[in-house]
Design a protein around this motif. Structure first.
Motif, PDB file in Angstrom:
ATOM      1  N   LEU A 301       0.830  -1.209   0.000  1.00 30.60           N
ATOM      2  CA  LEU A 301       0.000   0.000   0.000  1.00 30.60           C
ATOM      3  C   LEU A 301       0.870   1.267   0.000  1.00 30.60           C
ATOM      4  O   LEU A 301       0.540   2.254  -0.676  1.00 30.60           O
ATOM      5  CB  LEU A 301      -0.936  -0.004   1.218  1.00 30.60           C
ATOM      6  CG  LEU A 301      -2.084  -1.017   1.171  1.00 30.60           C
ATOM      7  CD1 LEU A 301      -2.768  -1.119   2.521  1.00 30.60           C
ATOM      8  CD2 LEU A 301      -3.101  -0.653   0.094  1.00 30.60           C
ATOM      9  N   LYS A 302       1.964   1.198   0.741  1.00 26.95           N
ATOM     10  CA  LYS A 302       2.895   2.339   0.754  1.00 26.95           C
ATOM     11  C   LYS A 302       3.469   2.567  -0.648  1.00 26.95           C
ATOM     12  O   LYS A 302       3.571   3.701  -1.117  1.00 26.95           O
ATOM     13  CB  LYS A 302       4.035   2.088   1.744  1.00 26.95           C
ATOM     14  CG  LYS A 302       3.639   2.186   3.204  1.00 26.95           C
ATOM     15  CD  LYS A 302       4.829   1.874   4.105  1.00 26.95           C
ATOM     16  CE  LYS A 302       4.439   1.879   5.573  1.00 26.95           C
ATOM     17  NZ  LYS A 302       5.579   1.519   6.459  1.00 26.95           N
ATOM     18  N   LYS A 303       3.842   1.469  -1.313  1.00 29.88           N
ATOM     19  CA  LYS A 303       4.404   1.581  -2.664  1.00 29.88           C
ATOM     20  C   LYS A 303       3.386   2.142  -3.656  1.00 29.88           C
ATOM     21  O   LYS A 303       3.758   2.779  -4.643  1.00 29.88           O
ATOM     22  CB  LYS A 303       4.898   0.213  -3.141  1.00 29.88           C
ATOM     23  CG  LYS A 303       6.141  -0.265  -2.417  1.00 29.88           C
ATOM     24  CD  LYS A 303       6.581  -1.638  -2.925  1.00 29.88           C
ATOM     25  CE  LYS A 303       7.821  -2.123  -2.187  1.00 29.88           C
ATOM     26  NZ  LYS A 303       8.242  -3.467  -2.658  1.00 29.88           N
ATOM     27  N   GLU A 304       2.103   1.901  -3.371  1.00 26.29           N
ATOM     28  CA  GLU A 304       1.055   2.417  -4.253  1.00 26.29           C
ATOM     29  C   GLU A 304       0.726   3.878  -3.951  1.00 26.29           C
ATOM     30  O   GLU A 304      -0.129   4.473  -4.605  1.00 26.29           O
ATOM     31  CB  GLU A 304      -0.218   1.563  -4.123  1.00 26.29           C
ATOM     32  CG  GLU A 304      -0.065   0.144  -4.637  1.00 26.29           C
ATOM     33  CD  GLU A 304       0.119   0.073  -6.145  1.00 26.29           C
ATOM     34  OE1 GLU A 304      -0.147   1.086  -6.827  1.00 26.29           O
ATOM     35  OE2 GLU A 304       0.510  -0.994  -6.646  1.00 26.29           O
ATOM     36  N   GLY A 305       1.380   4.423  -2.925  1.00 28.63           N
ATOM     37  CA  GLY A 305       1.196   5.844  -2.630  1.00 28.63           C
ATOM     38  C   GLY A 305       0.192   6.159  -1.536  1.00 28.63           C
ATOM     39  O   GLY A 305      -0.103   7.342  -1.274  1.00 28.63           O
ATOM     40  N   LEU A 306      -0.352   5.136  -0.863  1.00 23.72           N
ATOM     41  CA  LEU A 306      -1.268   5.392   0.238  1.00 23.72           C
ATOM     42  C   LEU A 306      -0.476   5.853   1.458  1.00 23.72           C
ATOM     43  O   LEU A 306       0.547   5.268   1.817  1.00 23.72           O
ATOM     44  CB  LEU A 306      -2.048   4.113   0.574  1.00 23.72           C
ATOM     45  CG  LEU A 306      -3.221   4.258   1.545  1.00 23.72           C
ATOM     46  CD1 LEU A 306      -4.338   5.100   0.926  1.00 23.72           C
ATOM     47  CD2 LEU A 306      -3.772   2.868   1.925  1.00 23.72           C
ATOM     48  N   ASN A 307      -0.953   6.899   2.121  1.00 22.22           N
ATOM     49  CA  ASN A 307      -0.303   7.415   3.325  1.00 22.22           C
ATOM     50  C   ASN A 307      -0.709   6.565   4.528  1.00 22.22           C
ATOM     51  O   ASN A 307      -1.903   6.458   4.831  1.00 22.22           O
ATOM     52  CB  ASN A 307      -0.686   8.881   3.560  1.00 22.22           C
ATOM     53  CG  ASN A 307      -0.273   9.779   2.414  1.00 22.22           C
ATOM     54  OD1 ASN A 307       0.840   9.661   1.899  1.00 22.22           O
ATOM     55  ND2 ASN A 307      -1.158  10.680   1.998  1.00 22.22           N
ATOM     56  N   ILE A 308       0.264   5.963   5.206  1.00 24.27           N
ATOM     57  CA  ILE A 308       0.013   5.098   6.357  1.00 24.27           C
ATOM     58  C   ILE A 308       0.323   5.857   7.635  1.00 24.27           C
ATOM     59  O   ILE A 308       1.409   6.423   7.781  1.00 24.27           O
ATOM     60  CB  ILE A 308       0.868   3.815   6.297  1.00 24.27           C
ATOM     61  CG1 ILE A 308       0.750   3.133   4.929  1.00 24.27           C
ATOM     62  CG2 ILE A 308       0.489   2.875   7.426  1.00 24.27           C
ATOM     63  CD1 ILE A 308      -0.588   2.554   4.608  1.00 24.27           C
ATOM     64  N   HIS A 309      -0.628   5.859   8.575  1.00 24.04           N
ATOM     65  CA  HIS A 309      -0.453   6.589   9.830  1.00 24.04           C
ATOM     66  C   HIS A 309      -0.667   5.642  11.013  1.00 24.04           C
ATOM     67  O   HIS A 309      -1.640   4.897  11.039  1.00 24.04           O
ATOM     68  CB  HIS A 309      -1.450   7.743   9.936  1.00 24.04           C
ATOM     69  CG  HIS A 309      -1.505   8.609   8.717  1.00 24.04           C
ATOM     70  ND1 HIS A 309      -0.603   9.613   8.472  1.00 24.04           N
ATOM     71  CD2 HIS A 309      -2.370   8.604   7.664  1.00 24.04           C
ATOM     72  CE1 HIS A 309      -0.896  10.201   7.322  1.00 24.04           C
ATOM     73  NE2 HIS A 309      -1.959   9.603   6.815  1.00 24.04           N
ATOM     74  N   LYS A 310       0.230   5.684  11.989  1.00 23.87           N
ATOM     75  CA  LYS A 310       0.112   4.873  13.194  1.00 23.87           C
ATOM     76  C   LYS A 310       0.053   5.801  14.405  1.00 23.87           C
ATOM     77  O   LYS A 310       1.057   6.430  14.767  1.00 23.87           O
ATOM     78  CB  LYS A 310       1.318   3.922  13.326  1.00 23.87           C
ATOM     79  CG  LYS A 310       1.309   3.080  14.592  1.00 23.87           C
ATOM     80  CD  LYS A 310       0.173   2.066  14.595  1.00 23.87           C
ATOM     81  CE  LYS A 310       0.263   1.151  15.813  1.00 23.87           C
ATOM     82  NZ  LYS A 310      -0.881   0.228  15.894  1.00 23.87           N
TER      83      LYS A 310
END
Length: 345
Positions: A301-310
């Protein structure tokens, strides 16, 4: 002399009748024996399994593992046809098909099943599990087995619990790290009472929507976000229409592994054992796969450009969480037992 010849002919005829009778009896015994073998469950079985997820989802891969195990353990007598992506209709239809015996197996979301039996909301208590591995530890507990037993009243056999990644929040736009961020937002949710209560308590509007329609719903703005695992976010390509994925891990999302009771009861004991053993191996595989794929899918998902937030802390959600625990514990001793057992594990 003529009289003697007549006697010989009569004796030959009687001998022929006796021989014919013996052969017929032997053939009949063989046919009876074949029937006994068939009734003992040695015939072929062509099963059907249905679920709502895409062909690339870990649940479909689990079904493929089950198919492989069935064929191997039965020496090819048992075949399985898999129908992913709601090909046989929504989950309500899947349940009816299993009850009637026209479909044999289903991986049915607990979120949907909880609309039919409130006790199943126990699995959906918010923030009850740290992650999917934590939730998987509850699978063989007494409380979880009691929940499986409830399905017998509906003409179904509860076999096991199958997980996908813990559900978080994928949004068109926005980081969802506090209750305030949810106010006024339309969130696609599976429709279970407890999940609706959670979003309503946060000031959001939960929107029921079939999984195959969610992509377009996000794309057109019918919903602002979706309650989703990393697996579904990737396999359903939600990253193409969403920007931000906040890893709240608020729900340990799973499915009940169900079988038509009519079909199960029609099998011999030996074949019942084959089915149960094959399913156990498949679900063990599927749950480990879900844990593994959660990590892998987040990277994809990160490689697809989705911003991941924890979020660094979930304390802001504590009041809402405890409020929901109390509401459902007061309604059901089994839910209370389940929550206490999960907290102590």
């Amino acid at each position: 002399m003529e009289e003697h010849m007549k006697k010989i002919k009569v004796n030959i005829f009687l001998s022929f009748l006796l021989l014919t009778s013996i052969i017929t009896t032997a053939c009949g015994a063989g046919s009876s024996q074949d029937t006994k073998v068939q009734s003992a469950g040695q015939g072929e079985h062509h099963f059907k399994l249905t679920t709502i997820v895409a062909p690339t989802h870990s649940w479909t891969k689990t079904a493929e593992k089950f198919k492989e195990e069935l064929e191997t353990r039965s020496d090819g007598r048992m075949k399985l046809e898999i129908f992913p992506a709601s090909q046989l209709g929504p989950e309500a239809d899947m349940i009816q098909q299993m009850i009637s015996g026209s479909v044999d197996f289903g991986y049915i979301t607990t979120a949907y099943l909880a609309s039919r039996n409130k006790e199943l909301n126990a699995w959906l208590m918010p923030f009850l599990f740290e992650d999917i591995g934590d939730a998987n530890k509850m699978r063989d507990t007494e409380a979880a087995n009691q929940l499986l037993d409830l399905f017998s009243e509906q003409g179904l056999v509860g076999m096991d619990w199958l997980f996908t990644g813990s559900h978080s929040i994928l949004m068109n736009s926005g980081v969802m790290d506090s209750p305030e961020k949810f106010k006024g937002k339309k969130i696609r949710a599976p429709g279970s009472e407890v999940i609706n209560d959670f979003y309503n308590a946060l000031g959001a509007s939960p929107v029921p929507m079939p999984l195959p329609e969610v992509y377009q719903g996000l794309q057109t703005g019918v919903v602002d976000g979706v309650n989703a695992s990393a697996d579904s976010a990737y396999s359903q390509k939600f990253y193409e229409v969403g920007e931000d994925f906040t890893l709240l891990n608020q729900f340990a999302f799973n499915a009940a592994v169900l079988m038509s009771k009519a079909k199960f009861d029609s099998l011999s004991k030996d074949d019942q054992n084959i089915v149960e053993e094959a399913m156990k191996v498949a679900i063990d595989y599927g749950n480990e796969l879900a844990i593994q794929e959660t990590v892998e899918n987040l990277e994809l998902l990160k490689k697809e450009g989705l911003n991941i937030h924890k979020p660094s802390s979930l304390k802001a959600f504590q009041d809402v969480t405890e409020q929901i625990y109390k509401k459902y514990s007061d309604k059901s001793p089994l839910t209370k037992e389940f929550i206490e057992e999960a907290k102590s594990s």
